[in-house]
Each structure stands twice: as C-alpha cells, then as structure tokens.
Motif scaffolding. Structure first.
Motif, PDB file in Angstrom:
ATOM      1  N   ILE A  20       0.833  -1.204   0.000  1.00  0.00           N
ATOM      2  CA  ILE A  20       0.000   0.000   0.000  1.00  0.00           C
ATOM      3  C   ILE A  20       0.871   1.259   0.000  1.00  0.00           C
ATOM      4  O   ILE A  20       0.608   2.213  -0.733  1.00  0.00           O
ATOM      5  N   ALA A  21       1.929   1.252   0.807  1.00  0.00           N
ATOM      6  CA  ALA A  21       2.817   2.414   0.893  1.00  0.00           C
ATOM      7  C   ALA A  21       3.519   2.676  -0.434  1.00  0.00           C
ATOM      8  O   ALA A  21       3.683   3.832  -0.838  1.00  0.00           O
ATOM      9  N   TYR A  22       3.941   1.608  -1.117  1.00  0.00           N
ATOM     10  CA  TYR A  22       4.612   1.797  -2.412  1.00  0.00           C
ATOM     11  C   TYR A  22       3.675   2.471  -3.409  1.00  0.00           C
ATOM     12  O   TYR A  22       4.060   3.424  -4.096  1.00  0.00           O
ATOM     13  N   ILE A  23       2.435   1.992  -3.489  1.00  0.00           N
ATOM     14  CA  ILE A  23       1.475   2.561  -4.438  1.00  0.00           C
ATOM     15  C   ILE A  23       1.114   3.996  -4.046  1.00  0.00           C
ATOM     16  O   ILE A  23       1.030   4.886  -4.906  1.00  0.00           O
ATOM     17  N   HIS A  24       0.931   4.240  -2.765  1.00  0.00           N
ATOM     18  CA  HIS A  24       0.673   5.601  -2.268  1.00  0.00           C
ATOM     19  C   HIS A  24       1.800   6.536  -2.690  1.00  0.00           C
ATOM     20  O   HIS A  24       1.563   7.612  -3.249  1.00  0.00           O
ATOM     21  N   ASP A  25       3.033   6.136  -2.431  1.00  0.00           N
ATOM     22  CA  ASP A  25       4.179   6.980  -2.736  1.00  0.00           C
ATOM     23  C   ASP A  25       4.350   7.187  -4.238  1.00  0.00           C
ATOM     24  O   ASP A  25       4.739   8.275  -4.682  1.00  0.00           O
ATOM     25  N   TYR A  26       4.072   6.157  -5.016  1.00  0.00           N
ATOM     26  CA  TYR A  26       4.191   6.282  -6.472  1.00  0.00           C
ATOM     27  C   TYR A  26       3.226   7.345  -6.997  1.00  0.00           C
ATOM     28  O   TYR A  26       3.621   8.236  -7.758  1.00  0.00           O
ATOM     29  N   ILE A  27       1.978   7.263  -6.576  1.00  0.00           N
ATOM     30  CA  ILE A  27       0.982   8.213  -7.063  1.00  0.00           C
ATOM     31  C   ILE A  27       1.313   9.635  -6.619  1.00  0.00           C
ATOM     32  O   ILE A  27       1.285  10.573  -7.425  1.00  0.00           O
ATOM     33  N   VAL A  28       1.658   9.811  -5.345  1.00  0.00           N
ATOM     34  CA  VAL A  28       1.961  11.151  -4.843  1.00  0.00           C
ATOM     35  C   VAL A  28       3.159  11.762  -5.568  1.00  0.00           C
ATOM     36  O   VAL A  28       3.163  12.950  -5.904  1.00  0.00           O
ATOM     37  N   SER A  29       4.173  10.947  -5.827  1.00  0.00           N
ATOM     38  CA  SER A  29       5.400  11.484  -6.433  1.00  0.00           C
ATOM     39  C   SER A  29       5.307  11.654  -7.949  1.00  0.00           C
ATOM     40  O   SER A  29       6.013  12.488  -8.528  1.00  0.00           O
ATOM     41  N   GLN A  30       4.439  10.877  -8.604  1.00  0.00           N
ATOM     42  CA  GLN A  30       4.392  10.899 -10.069  1.00  0.00           C
ATOM     43  C   GLN A  30       3.229  11.680 -10.659  1.00  0.00           C
ATOM     44  O   GLN A  30       3.280  12.110 -11.808  1.00  0.00           O
ATOM     45  N   VAL A  31       2.166  11.865  -9.888  1.00  0.00           N
ATOM     46  CA  VAL A  31       0.980  12.561 -10.402  1.00  0.00           C
ATOM     47  C   VAL A  31       0.988  14.019  -9.943  1.00  0.00           C
ATOM     48  O   VAL A  31       1.303  14.313  -8.792  1.00  0.00           O
ATOM     49  N   VAL A 102      -4.872  10.107  -0.926  1.00  0.00           N
ATOM     50  CA  VAL A 102      -3.592  10.330  -1.616  1.00  0.00           C
ATOM     51  C   VAL A 102      -3.489  11.746  -2.171  1.00  0.00           C
ATOM     52  O   VAL A 102      -2.392  12.284  -2.308  1.00  0.00           O
ATOM     53  N   THR A 103      -4.619  12.348  -2.491  1.00  0.00           N
ATOM     54  CA  THR A 103      -4.595  13.719  -3.014  1.00  0.00           C
ATOM     55  C   THR A 103      -4.034  14.683  -1.978  1.00  0.00           C
ATOM     56  O   THR A 103      -3.152  15.494  -2.267  1.00  0.00           O
ATOM     57  N   LEU A 104      -4.561  14.600  -0.758  1.00  0.00           N
ATOM     58  CA  LEU A 104      -4.116  15.515   0.288  1.00  0.00           C
ATOM     59  C   LEU A 104      -2.701  15.203   0.769  1.00  0.00           C
ATOM     60  O   LEU A 104      -2.084  16.038   1.436  1.00  0.00           O
ATOM     61  N   ASP A 105      -2.186  14.031   0.431  1.00  0.00           N
ATOM     62  CA  ASP A 105      -0.803  13.709   0.775  1.00  0.00           C
ATOM     63  C   ASP A 105       0.175  14.184  -0.290  1.00  0.00           C
ATOM     64  O   ASP A 105       1.383  14.006  -0.157  1.00  0.00           O
ATOM     65  N   ILE A 119       6.695  13.824   0.177  1.00  0.00           N
ATOM     66  CA  ILE A 119       5.453  13.071   0.278  1.00  0.00           C
ATOM     67  C   ILE A 119       4.913  13.237   1.689  1.00  0.00           C
ATOM     68  O   ILE A 119       5.650  13.091   2.663  1.00  0.00           O
ATOM     69  N   TYR A 120       3.632  13.566   1.786  1.00  0.00           N
ATOM     70  CA  TYR A 120       3.006  13.680   3.090  1.00  0.00           C
ATOM     71  C   TYR A 120       2.307  12.365   3.446  1.00  0.00           C
ATOM     72  O   TYR A 120       1.928  11.589   2.561  1.00  0.00           O
ATOM     73  N   TYR A 121       2.115  12.132   4.744  1.00  0.00           N
ATOM     74  CA  TYR A 121       1.464  10.907   5.207  1.00  0.00           C
ATOM     75  C   TYR A 121       0.366  11.206   6.229  1.00  0.00           C
ATOM     76  O   TYR A 121      -0.021  10.344   6.996  1.00  0.00           O
ATOM     77  N   ASN A 122      -0.138  12.429   6.193  1.00  0.00           N
ATOM     78  CA  ASN A 122      -1.144  12.839   7.174  1.00  0.00           C
ATOM     79  C   ASN A 122      -2.479  12.134   6.980  1.00  0.00           C
ATOM     80  O   ASN A 122      -3.298  12.084   7.902  1.00  0.00           O
ATOM     81  N   TYR A 123      -2.711  11.609   5.784  1.00  0.00           N
ATOM     82  CA  TYR A 123      -3.990  10.952   5.487  1.00  0.00           C
ATOM     83  C   TYR A 123      -3.777   9.494   5.091  1.00  0.00           C
ATOM     84  O   TYR A 123      -4.433   8.968   4.214  1.00  0.00           O
ATOM     85  N   ILE A 131     -10.584  10.939  10.202  1.00  0.00           N
ATOM     86  CA  ILE A 131     -11.002  11.429   8.892  1.00  0.00           C
ATOM     87  C   ILE A 131     -12.177  12.393   9.007  1.00  0.00           C
ATOM     88  O   ILE A 131     -12.305  13.348   8.231  1.00  0.00           O
ATOM     89  N   ASN A 132     -13.027  12.182  10.006  1.00  0.00           N
ATOM     90  CA  ASN A 132     -14.208  13.035  10.156  1.00  0.00           C
ATOM     91  C   ASN A 132     -13.871  14.460  10.594  1.00  0.00           C
ATOM     92  O   ASN A 132     -14.735  15.343  10.541  1.00  0.00           O
ATOM     93  N   LYS A 133     -12.650  14.693  11.002  1.00  0.00           N
ATOM     94  CA  LYS A 133     -12.240  16.052  11.369  1.00  0.00           C
ATOM     95  C   LYS A 133     -12.151  16.953  10.142  1.00  0.00           C
ATOM     96  O   LYS A 133     -12.307  18.166  10.238  1.00  0.00           O
ATOM     97  N   THR A 134     -11.888  16.356   8.982  1.00  0.00           N
ATOM     98  CA  THR A 134     -11.673  17.152   7.769  1.00  0.00           C
ATOM     99  C   THR A 134     -12.532  16.719   6.585  1.00  0.00           C
ATOM    100  O   THR A 134     -12.630  17.443   5.606  1.00  0.00           O
ATOM    101  N   HIS A 135     -13.141  15.510   6.658  1.00  0.00           N
ATOM    102  CA  HIS A 135     -13.902  14.964   5.548  1.00  0.00           C
ATOM    103  C   HIS A 135     -15.323  14.599   5.985  1.00  0.00           C
ATOM    104  O   HIS A 135     -15.534  14.188   7.119  1.00  0.00           O
ATOM    105  N   GLU A 136     -16.265  14.722   5.059  1.00  0.00           N
ATOM    106  CA  GLU A 136     -17.628  14.267   5.302  1.00  0.00           C
ATOM    107  C   GLU A 136     -18.070  13.442   4.096  1.00  0.00           C
ATOM    108  O   GLU A 136     -18.250  13.967   2.997  1.00  0.00           O
TER     109      GLU A 136
END
Length: 207
Positions: A20-31, A102-105, A119-123, A131-136
């Motif tokens: 999961i971390a590899y795919i998360h990092d790939y998307i954040v760094s490449q998109v 992944v967008t907010l990261d 790369i951020y990892y806050n989300y 998640i409910n603090k910032t998302h609905e």
C-alpha cells in the motif's frame, strides 16, 4: 506496460502495508494535481498515463492499483470541511478498514512545489474519528467502521511520538538525511511535545 510495472514493484514487498505504501508513494510522487478542465483528470488513466489529475483521478488510480495487488479498496465521495467536493478511499486489508487520501498527501494539492521526494502521510491509515475532522462522506453508502490504527503510517513506521522525546526525533531526522530524503516526517500526540522538541533541536541548534 506501466501498470504491470507498478504492480510488480509493489508485490516485491512481502507485507500488505509495504504494498500500500509503495502505491501511495508512487501516485503522490508521479501525479501532478491539475484542474485545467481536462475530463481525463478525473480518471485513473489521466493520473497514471498523463500524470495529472484531480482528487477523483488520484483516488480512482489508487483504487485500481490496490485492487490489482489484491487489496480491497472503495472509492469514497463527499466533501472537505470547507465545503469543497472531494474524493478519497477506504481500504480493507488484513481484516482492518481505514481511510486514505492520496490527493491531500501530495504537496501540490496545497500549492507546495513537489520535487518528487516530498510526500506527506497525514492521510495514510486514518480512523473514522480522524477522517471526520476534515472529511464528510456522502451518506448514501454504509461504510464499514474504521477504528484500527494498525495501518496508520506514523504509528506503523515508529514515527509517532507520545512524549517530548528529543533523542528519538533526532534519530528520525538523521535517518531521513542519511537515506537521502529531503524531509523527515514524524507525528506528535500533543502540540506541547512538538514545541519542546522543536525548541531543543532547532532553536537550541542541536541540529
């Protein structure tokens, strides 16, 4: 094929978290976050092939790739606390459910230049409460409860500090530097712990 390469690289990790971390990092760094009106920006194709997307493209690409490596992932729609429409993901792995955005990261989402190493990892791996603090989420769907913190990035990676542990914070920063990272990430359970560590390491010029 690009997708096959990403999947093959993620499968090199023996644990689900690593995949999961590899795919998360790939998307954040490449998109690159881009809202230029291109309809493909809201698709997985736009994110993975054109390397530009809005939140829906990021989330669909993440869902698509996780499904390819055998991890269940739902596409969630709703809005952020400021009322802006948004999309993110709910992941089900190892008997646990948790949220990912992944967008907010991606630093580009908030206007920070992304050199490919930031790369951020806050989300990453959030509970319902977090998640409910910032998302609905749109209430048309009945999502499973997300209460486990097993997949929270900071806690899983030993980067969550529950005290003003200056030595541990210093180790994390030095470790990131020695691995060629431009930034070091960690999370504190209390703002006072953060301020104490910051004062010692930086104001006190320990680093």
């Amino acid at each position: 094929e690009l997708t096959s390469l990403i999947v093959a690289n993620s499968l090199a990790y023996s644990d689900i978290f690593g995949k999961i971390a590899y795919i998360h990092d790939y998307i954040v760094s490449q998109v690159n976050y881009n809202d230029d009106g291109d309809l493909l920006n809201s698709t997985a194709y736009g994110a993975l092939i054109n390397r530009k997307a809005i939140c829906s493209g990021y989330s669909k690409a993440f869902q698509y790739l996780l499904t390819k490596v055998g991890v269940d992932c739902a596409y969630v729609i709703g809005k952020l606390s400021d009322g802006q429409g948004h999309a993110w993901n709910l992941v089900m792995a190892g008997g646990e459910s948790f949220y990912m955005d992944v967008t907010l990261d991606d630093p580009l989402f908030i206007g920070v230049n992304n050199s490919g190493v930031e790369i951020y990892y806050n989300y990453f791996g959030l509970t319902d409460e977090e998640i409910n603090k910032t998302h609905e989420a749109d209430d048309r769907y009945d999502y499973p409860k997300c209460e486990s913190e097993s997949y929270n990035y900071y806690k899983n990676r030993g980067l969550y500090l529950t005290s003003a542990d200056v030595s541990r914070a210093e180790q994390i920063i030095k470790g990131a530097y020695s691995n060629g990272r431009a930034i070091a990430v960690m999370k504190f359970s209390d703002i006072d712990y953060l301020n104490t560590v910051k004062s010692s390491l930086f104001d006190g010029q320990r680093i």
